[in-house]
Each structure stands twice: as structure tokens, then as C-alpha cells.
Design a protein around this motif. Structure first.
Motif: not given
Lengths: 164, 137
Positions: A27-30, A32-33, A36, A46-47, A68, A112, B31
Motif C-alpha cells: 500500500t502507499t502507507t506500507s 512509505r513506512m 522511511r 513517498f509521493d 506487509s 502500491a 516499516g
């Protein structure tokens, strides 16, 4: 440290066993995390606009990130990423755990929005003597990831895990 | 932008230096989903035995991926990447990710570059040797 450790027939019997399939979401969040957490600075991770400008469908997953595991309480490991249910279980009694090696082959860019279905297989067990940590049990585990939407192979990862 | 035609065998990749802190390891745990206490709890029995918490091997693996991605940009993609965890790295200590081009080929119309990669600690020991295979667009 284990002075004496031998493979038993019960342990060997686990070789070749496969886990049930388990879903891994990208996913976009996974993404990014993960990016990061590693320290990536390239905005494509990220974008979404930057990713699209660079030619990706959405945020691309770094090659060392394969999504994930969908976490379900009681059916997943509380400590590690991934299911605990139905995995080949080697009752070795060793307390120490280290990663030995990792190899990942990614067949096409994973982005994602993708959902991967992973199956783990215990490929091999061997006992190796080490000067620093005594006898080690080395487990070789293959995980194959299939794209849920297309059914096509997405990636394959071979990991060696050391118990001592 | 990196061009396949300009790459030379033996060429070094721009290095990537990291000094992971406890916070870095906590971020990587979140993460990656790997919450092994060996990477955040100094009182965890294995950490006490080792004398410290240690950097996730997979953080070093991912850093090698970042090293290669930073070099390739979006001119291609990493098809395969591997490493072996030969030595522990500790939080607060710098390690450097390095790489060198081993082989360049364009058989069968595919533009492929193989690179040797590794992390190196302050004493110059290669703690995480590996390799990557990149397919250029």
C-alpha cells in the motif's frame, strides 16, 4: 550456545513442507513506512505524483520490500512480519536467532495497490559448527509471491535463518 | 540520468554512509514488521549475551538496495539482490554501503549490469557482502 545439537527425524520430516497461502499488501502507507525506515530520500517512494512522473503505476516497492503481511491476531507472529499458523515447525529448542542470508528476485516492478499471495517452503536444514557460537542450525526457506490480481509470479525470496 | 552505454566494468558506485541509531532501528522495525527485541531491547537475553542490540541484517540488505537504486535512478530496475550477513553492526557505529560493476551484457536484447555490493564497518570489514542484477530500460 549449543555444544551438542543433531537433526532428528522429526526435524527432517519438516523439509519440503509448505505454509498455507497468506496475503501481503503493498500500500502507499506500507511503501512509505518501509522507505522511511530504510532512509530512502527519492520522492518516488513517498509521493504518488513523483512516482507517476517517473513512469510507475503508484509508489514502487523497493526490491527488498515485498509487502506487509495482513496481520490477524492469534494467527500471525507477534514478533515478526508474517503468519505463524500452519508453518513448517522445527522443534529445535535453540534460543538464538540470526539472519544468515537473503536473496530476492523480483519478476516485475511491484507497486502500491498490489496484493501478493505468499507461500513459504522449508527447503533444507543443516547443522554447522561455528567457532564463535557453537553448533548452528541453518534453515533455508523459500517464499514465492504471486500477484493476486493476475495470478502471475511476482517475486521469490530465499532466506537462510540461523538458530544457535 | 545514468545511461547503460556509459557504464564501465570496474566502475565504483557512489557510496552510501549510514550511522543507524536506536530510533533508526525502531523505524525499520515498524516499516518492515520485524519487532525482534534483539534490535531494540538491551535487556533481551540474546542482546545481553552479545553485549548490545544489533542492526537488523535486513536493514543492511535494504540499504544495499538503496545504494543500487540511488545509482540506477529510474533508468532500470533491480531484478535480483542478495547478501550474506557475515558480521554484526551496532547502533551508533557508521557503516558504508559500497558497490562495483562486475559485468555488463546485452545478450538477447536485455541490457543487464551485475554489481558486487557490500557494507563495510569502520574497521574496513565487509559485514554484508552481496550482489545485485539490474535490468536497464
Amino acid at each position: 550456545m549449543a555444544e551438542q545439537f543433531e537433526l532428528t527425524d522429526d526435524m527432517r520430516a519438516q523439509i519440503g513442507k509448505k505454509s498455507p497461502p497468506w496475503e501481503y499488501e503493498v500500500t502507499t502507507t506500507s511503501v512509505r513506512m518501509f522507505a522511511r525506515g530504510v532512509g530512502y530520500t527519492d520522492p518516488v517512494y513517498f509521493d504518488v505524483e513523483s512516482a507517476k512522473k517517473a513512469g510507475y503505476r503508484s509508489l514502487p516497492a523497493p526490491p527488498t520490500y515485498l509487502g506487509s503481511a495482513v496481520f490477524l491476531p492469534g494467527r500471525c507472529s507477534d514478533t515478526f512480519s508474517g503468519p505463524s499458523e500452519g508453518l513448517p515447525t522445527v522443534e529445535h529448542g535453540l534460543k538464538g536467532l540470526l539472519d544468515g542470508s537473503t536473496e530476492t528476485e523480483v519478476f516485475d516492478t511491484i507497486c502500491a495497490g498490489d496484493t501478493l499471495v505468499a507461500v513459504q517452503e522449508l527447503i533444507d536444514l543443516k547443522v554447522v559448527a561455528s567457532a564463535s557460537i557453537g553448533k548452528m542450525l541453518i534453515a533455508t526457506i523459500d517464499t514465492t509471491y504471486t500477484d493476486k490480481a493476475t495470478g502471475k509470479p511476482a517475486a521469490k525470496q530465499r532466506a537462510q535463518v540461523i538458530y544457535y | 540520468m545514468l545511461r547503460f552505454d556509459d557504464i564501465k566494468e570496474g566502475e565504483a558506485l557512489p557510496e552510501l554512509r549510514k550511522t543507524p541509531t536506536l530510533q533508526t532501528l525502531v523505524k525499520y522495525s515498524a516499516g518492515s514488521g520485524d519487532f525482534n527485541p534483539l534490535h531494540h531491547d538491551y535487556n533481551f537475553p540474546q542482546a545481553k549475551q552479545i553485549g548490545s542490540i544489533i542492526v537488523h541484517g535486513r536493514f543492511k540488505y535494504a540499504s544495499l538496495g538503496e545504494l543500487v537504486s540511488n545509482w540506477v535512478g529510474h533508468a532500470g530496475r533491480i531484478r535480483k539482490i542478495s547478501c550474506q550477513y557475515k558480521g554484526m553492526d551496532l547502533p551508533g557505529k557508521e557503516f558504508t554501503c559500497r558497490g562495483v560493476v562486475k559485468k555488463k551484457s546485452s545478450e538477447g536484447g536485455e541490457k543487464i549490469v551485475e554489481v558486487e555490493v557490500w557494507t563495510e564497518n569502520a574497521e574496513g570489514k565487509k559485514t554484508t557482502p552481496g550482489s545485485a542484477l539490474i535490468v536497464f530500460r
